[in-house]
Enzyme design. Structure first.
Site, PDB file in Angstrom:
ATOM      1  CE  LYS A  22      -1.761   1.707   3.918  1.00 42.95           C
ATOM      2  NZ  LYS A  22      -1.545   3.140   4.173  1.00 42.95           N
ATOM      3  CG  ASN A  23       2.469   2.837   3.553  1.00 41.94           C
ATOM      4  OD1 ASN A  23       1.280   3.121   3.391  1.00 41.94           O
ATOM      5  ND2 ASN A  23       3.024   2.728   4.750  1.00 41.94           N
ATOM      6  CB  CYS A 123      -4.908  11.102  11.318  1.00 42.21           C
ATOM      7  SG  CYS A 123      -3.320  10.495  11.824  1.00 42.21           S
ATOM      8  NE  ARG A 128       0.486  10.384  10.080  1.00 43.90           N
ATOM      9  CZ  ARG A 128       0.117   9.264   9.457  1.00 43.90           C
ATOM     10  NH1 ARG A 128      -1.008   8.681   9.763  1.00 43.90           N
ATOM     11  NH2 ARG A 128       0.878   8.735   8.535  1.00 43.90           N
ATOM     12  N   PRO A 129       1.921  16.780  11.280  1.00 44.08           N
ATOM     13  CG  PRO A 129       3.721  17.923  12.218  1.00 44.08           C
ATOM     14  CD  PRO A 129       2.868  16.703  12.389  1.00 44.08           C
ATOM     15  CG  LEU A 132       9.543  17.718   8.687  1.00 49.35           C
ATOM     16  CD1 LEU A 132       9.801  16.300   9.173  1.00 49.35           C
ATOM     17  CD2 LEU A 132      10.733  18.619   9.016  1.00 49.35           C
ATOM     18  CG  ASP A 313       3.076   1.604   9.420  1.00 49.39           C
ATOM     19  OD1 ASP A 313       2.603   2.420  10.221  1.00 49.39           O
ATOM     20  OD2 ASP A 313       3.224   1.854   8.207  1.00 49.39           O
ATOM     21  NE  ARG A 405      -6.872   4.336   5.165  1.00 49.46           N
ATOM     22  CZ  ARG A 405      -5.939   4.584   6.088  1.00 49.46           C
ATOM     23  NH1 ARG A 405      -6.237   4.555   7.354  1.00 49.46           N
ATOM     24  NH2 ARG A 405      -4.706   4.889   5.744  1.00 49.46           N
TER      25      ARG A 405
HETATM   26  C1  UD1 Z   1       4.401   7.005   6.437  1.00 54.07           C
HETATM   27  C2  UD1 Z   1       3.529   5.807   6.234  1.00 54.07           C
HETATM   28  C3  UD1 Z   1       2.944   5.322   7.561  1.00 54.07           C
HETATM   29  C4  UD1 Z   1       4.075   5.088   8.576  1.00 54.07           C
HETATM   30  C5  UD1 Z   1       4.978   6.300   8.673  1.00 54.07           C
HETATM   31  C6  UD1 Z   1       6.206   6.073   9.544  1.00 54.07           C
HETATM   32  C7  UD1 Z   1       2.586   6.124   4.013  1.00 54.07           C
HETATM   33  C8  UD1 Z   1       1.392   6.441   3.188  1.00 54.07           C
HETATM   34  N1  UD1 Z   1       2.432   6.179   5.339  1.00 54.07           N
HETATM   35  O1  UD1 Z   1       3.588   8.049   6.952  1.00 54.07           O
HETATM   36  O2  UD1 Z   1       2.243   4.110   7.319  1.00 54.07           O
HETATM   37  O3  UD1 Z   1       3.513   4.833   9.831  1.00 54.07           O
HETATM   38  O4  UD1 Z   1       5.452   6.673   7.361  1.00 54.07           O
HETATM   39  O5  UD1 Z   1       6.917   4.982   9.095  1.00 54.07           O
HETATM   40  O6  UD1 Z   1       3.650   5.806   3.503  1.00 54.07           O
HETATM   41  N2  UD1 Z   1       6.447  14.755  10.776  1.00 54.07           N
HETATM   42  C9  UD1 Z   1       6.570  16.097  11.051  1.00 54.07           C
HETATM   43  N3  UD1 Z   1       6.427  16.984  10.028  1.00 54.07           N
HETATM   44  C10 UD1 Z   1       6.193  16.590   8.744  1.00 54.07           C
HETATM   45  C11 UD1 Z   1       6.070  15.206   8.457  1.00 54.07           C
HETATM   46  C12 UD1 Z   1       6.208  14.308   9.511  1.00 54.07           C
HETATM   47  O7  UD1 Z   1       6.783  16.500  12.193  1.00 54.07           O
HETATM   48  O8  UD1 Z   1       6.087  17.445   7.854  1.00 54.07           O
HETATM   49  C13 UD1 Z   1       6.586  13.772  11.884  1.00 54.07           C
HETATM   50  C14 UD1 Z   1       5.319  12.939  12.075  1.00 54.07           C
HETATM   51  O9  UD1 Z   1       4.384  13.616  12.898  1.00 54.07           O
HETATM   52  C15 UD1 Z   1       5.880  11.703  12.720  1.00 54.07           C
HETATM   53  C16 UD1 Z   1       7.256  11.547  12.047  1.00 54.07           C
HETATM   54  O10 UD1 Z   1       7.566  12.826  11.502  1.00 54.07           O
HETATM   55  O11 UD1 Z   1       6.073  11.921  14.090  1.00 54.07           O
HETATM   56  C17 UD1 Z   1       7.321  10.510  10.954  1.00 54.07           C
HETATM   57  O12 UD1 Z   1       6.241  10.709  10.054  1.00 54.07           O
HETATM   58  P1  UD1 Z   1       6.388  10.366   8.509  1.00 54.07           P
HETATM   59  O13 UD1 Z   1       7.566   9.480   8.290  1.00 54.07           O
HETATM   60  O14 UD1 Z   1       6.310  11.618   7.734  1.00 54.07           O
HETATM   61  O15 UD1 Z   1       5.062   9.523   8.246  1.00 54.07           O
HETATM   62  P2  UD1 Z   1       4.127   9.553   6.952  1.00 54.07           P
HETATM   63  O16 UD1 Z   1       4.931   9.790   5.736  1.00 54.07           O
HETATM   64  O17 UD1 Z   1       2.953  10.419   7.218  1.00 54.07           O
END
Ligand code: UD1
Length: 427
Positions: A22-23, A123, A128-129, A132, A313, A405
Site C-alpha cells: 500500500k505505502n 488523524c 501529523r504536521p 517538513l 506500522d 484501506r
Molecule cells: C508514512 C507511512 C505510515 C508510517 C509512517 C512512519 C505512508 C502512506 N504512510 O507516513 O504508514 O507509519 O510513514 O513509518 O507511507 N512529521 C513532522 N512533520 C512533517 C512530516 C512528519 O513533524 O512534515 C513527523 C510525524 O508527525 C511523525 C514523524 O515525523 O512523528 C514521521 O512521520 P512520517 O515518516 O512523515 O510519516 P508519513 O509519511 O505520514
C-alpha cells in the site's frame, strides 16, 4: 457498516500470498503526474486507499485504466496517463479521507509550477504536521502560502530549482515529496537525512525507470539531478512488508505455520529479527518467508524507529502477539505520539497492558477472550484481528473500513489458512 466475526482458537497453517505494498503504491501513483506519457503499475493491491488515490488523480485530469491481474501477479494493473492536467487542486474532501493525498504536492509543483492541497489536519494516531514537506519545497525555491485550510505552493518562473534539503527528523512522506519535486527541478538537489524505507527505494527505482537521475538510493543522502522531462514506464509494485509482518504475527499468535509467498525478507529484517528473538522460527526461502511457532512466544523489548529500525506500522500487531508471551514485554513508540489506541480494546479481550508515556508494558496472559471491539486506525484494527484469532469465543471487529484501506482480501486470505473468520453486513 460491515463487521468481521472471528471464532478464535484455530491454528493457522498454509500459504498466504502477499499483496503489493500500500505505502509503495501511494507514492508510485503520483509519479504519473510527472510525465505526459502512460505509467503502468503492476501488482497494485485492491485497497480503498488505492481507489481513492485513483479518484484524486482523475480530478487532476489523469486518466486511469484498470485491468485484471497480470498472470504472475496477485493484484491489478493500472495505467495512468496525465497527457494534460486540468486542475492543480487536491480538495479537502479527498485529502481528509486519505492523508497520503499530500503526495501530489511535489509532483504537481514539478510538472505545473503550482499546486494547491488541502491541509490534512489531525488523524487518529497523532497530529501529523506537513512542515517538513513544505520545508523541502521551500529549499527548492517554492513560494508557499497557507490560507483557508489549503496550502498553495508556486514555483517562481514555473520551475523549481535544485537545492539542499536537510531534514531535522526523518519523514517518509516529506522525503517522497522532495524526491518527486526534485526529479524535474532545474539543477541538482541534495536531500540529507532522507528516509530509507524500502518504499522510498521503490519510488527511486520507478523514477529512474522514467528517466530520473538519482544517486545514493537506499541511503540517507540522495543526490538528484533534475531532468527537463521524464517518460512513461511499466513498473511492478514491491510486496507489502507490513502485510507480511502482520501475517507472521498471525502465525505466531496461533502457534501456526505460514508461508508468506512473495514476501521479501530483506525489506523486513527488524521484524524478522524480533520474531526470531521471540522464539519463532523464521526461514528465508527463495520466493517466500516461512514462519513457524511451536514453542510459545518469548517476551521482547522493542522500540519503534525509522527504517531499518523496527517499524511503527508493526507495533500494534506485535503488541497483540506479545499479549500471549511467556512474560513481560516493553514496547516503546517513538514515531507517533498517540499510537496506543488499540490498548483499551485489547484490554477488553483480557490483555494486561499498562501504558506509561511512550512505553507500554505488556504482560503475557494465559488466555484472551473474544469481545466486540473497534479500532481507530489501520494497524490497530489488525492487532484486534490477531487477538481475535487467538481468543476463546467470538470476536467482533467493528469499523472494518480501516482494514479495507490496507489489507487486501483479509478474510479470504485468513480463511485459506484455516481461520474461522467472516465479514457480515448490517442487514
Ligand atoms: C508514512 C507511512 C505510515 C508510517 C509512517 C512512519 C505512508 C502512506 N504512510 O507516513 O504508514 O507509519 O510513514 O513509518 O507511507 N512529521 C513532522 N512533520 C512533517 C512530516 C512528519 O513533524 O512534515 C513527523 C510525524 O508527525 C511523525 C514523524 O515525523 O512523528 C514521521 O512521520 P512520517 O515518516 O512523515 O510519516 P508519513 O509519511 O505520514
Amino acid at each position: 457498516m460491515d463487521r468481521i466475526l472471528i471464532r478464535g482458537g484455530n491454528r493457522l497453517s498454509g500459504r498466504i500470498a502477499i499483496s503489493g505494498a500500500k505505502n509503495a503504491a501511494l507514492t508510485l501513483m503520483p509519479c504519473a503526474l510527472l510525465t505526459d506519457e502512460p505509467l503502468t503499475l503492476r501488482n497494485l493491491p485492491r485497497l480503498a486507499d488505492v481507489d481513492s488515490f485513483g479518484h484524486l488523480l482523475n480530478q487532476l485530469g489523469v486518466s486511469t485504466m484498470v485491468e485484471g491481474a497480470h498472470p504472475t501477479d496477485f493484484g491489478r494493473v493500472m495505467t495512468m496517463r496525465a497527457a494534460r492536467l486540468t486542475s492543480t487542486v487536491a480538495p479537502y474532501d479527498i485529502v481528509r479521507k486519505m492523508r497520503a493525498s499530500i503526495l501530489v504536492l511535489g509532483p504537481l509543483l514539478g510538472r505545473m509550477g503550482e499546486a494547491t492541497v488541502s491541509l490534512p489536519g489531525g488523524c487518529a494516531i497523532g497530529n501529523r504536521p506537513i512542515d517538513l514537506h513544505l520545508k523541502a519545497l521551500d529549499s527548492m525555491g517554492a513560494e508557499i502560502e497557507i490560507a483557508a485550510g489549503y496550502v498553495k505552493a508556486t514555483a517562481p518562473g514555473g520551475r523549481l530549482k535544485g537545492g539542499r534539503v536537510s531534514f531535522p527528523v526523518v519523514s517518509v512522506g516529506a522525503t517522497e515529496n522532495a524526491v518527486m519535486a526534485a526529479v524535474t527541478a532545474q539543477g541538482t538537489t541534495v536531500i540529507e537525512n532522507a528516509a530509507r524505507e524500502p518504499e522510498i527505494v521503490d519510488l527511486c527505482n520507478l523514477l529512474t525507470a522514467m528517466g530520473a537521475v538519482i544517486d545514493g538510493v537506499g541511503t540517507e543522502t540522495l543526490t538528484i539531478e533534475g531532468r527537463d522531462r521524464l517518460h512513461g514506464a511499466t513498473y511492478q509494485v514491491m510486496p507489502d512488508r507490513i502485510e507480511a509482518g502482520s501475517y507472521a504475527c498471525a502465525a505466531a499468535i496461533t502457534h501456526g505455520a505460514l508461508e508468506l509467498f512473495g514476501a521479501r525478507a530483506n525489506d523486513m529484517r527488524a521484524t524478522l529479527a524480533a520474531l526470531s528473538e521471540a522464539g519463532i522460527t523464521v526461514e528465508e526461502r527463495p520466493r517466500s518467508v516461512y514462519i513457524e511457532a511451536s514453542n510459545g512466544i518469548a517476551p521482547l523489548t522493542l522500540s519503534t524507529a525509522p527504517y531499518p529500525g523496527f517499524a511503527t506500522d508493526m507495533q500494534a500487531q506485535f503488541m497483540a502477539m506479545l499479549t500471549r508471551a511467556n512474560g513481560a514485554s516493553v514496547l516503546t513508540e517513538t514515531i507517533f505520539e498517540n499510537r496506543y489506541m488499540h490498548v483499551p480494546e485489547l484490554a477488553r479481550m483480557g490483555a494486561d497492558i499498562q501504558v506509561r508515556g511512550h512505553a507500554a508494558v505488556v504482560r503475557g496472559v494465559d488466555r484472551l477472550v473474544g469481545a466486540p471491539v473497534m479500532a481507530t486506525d489501520l494497524r490497530a484494527s489488525m492487532s484486534l484481528i490477531l487477538a481475535g484469532l487467538a481468543a476463546d469465543g467470538e470476536t467482533q471487529v467493528n469499523r472494518v473500513y480501516h482494514l479495507d484501506r490496507g489489507y487486501e482480501r483479509l478474510e479470504e486470505k485468513l480463511q485459506g489458512v484455516g481461520a474461522d473468520i467472516e465479514r457480515v453486513g448490517d442487514g
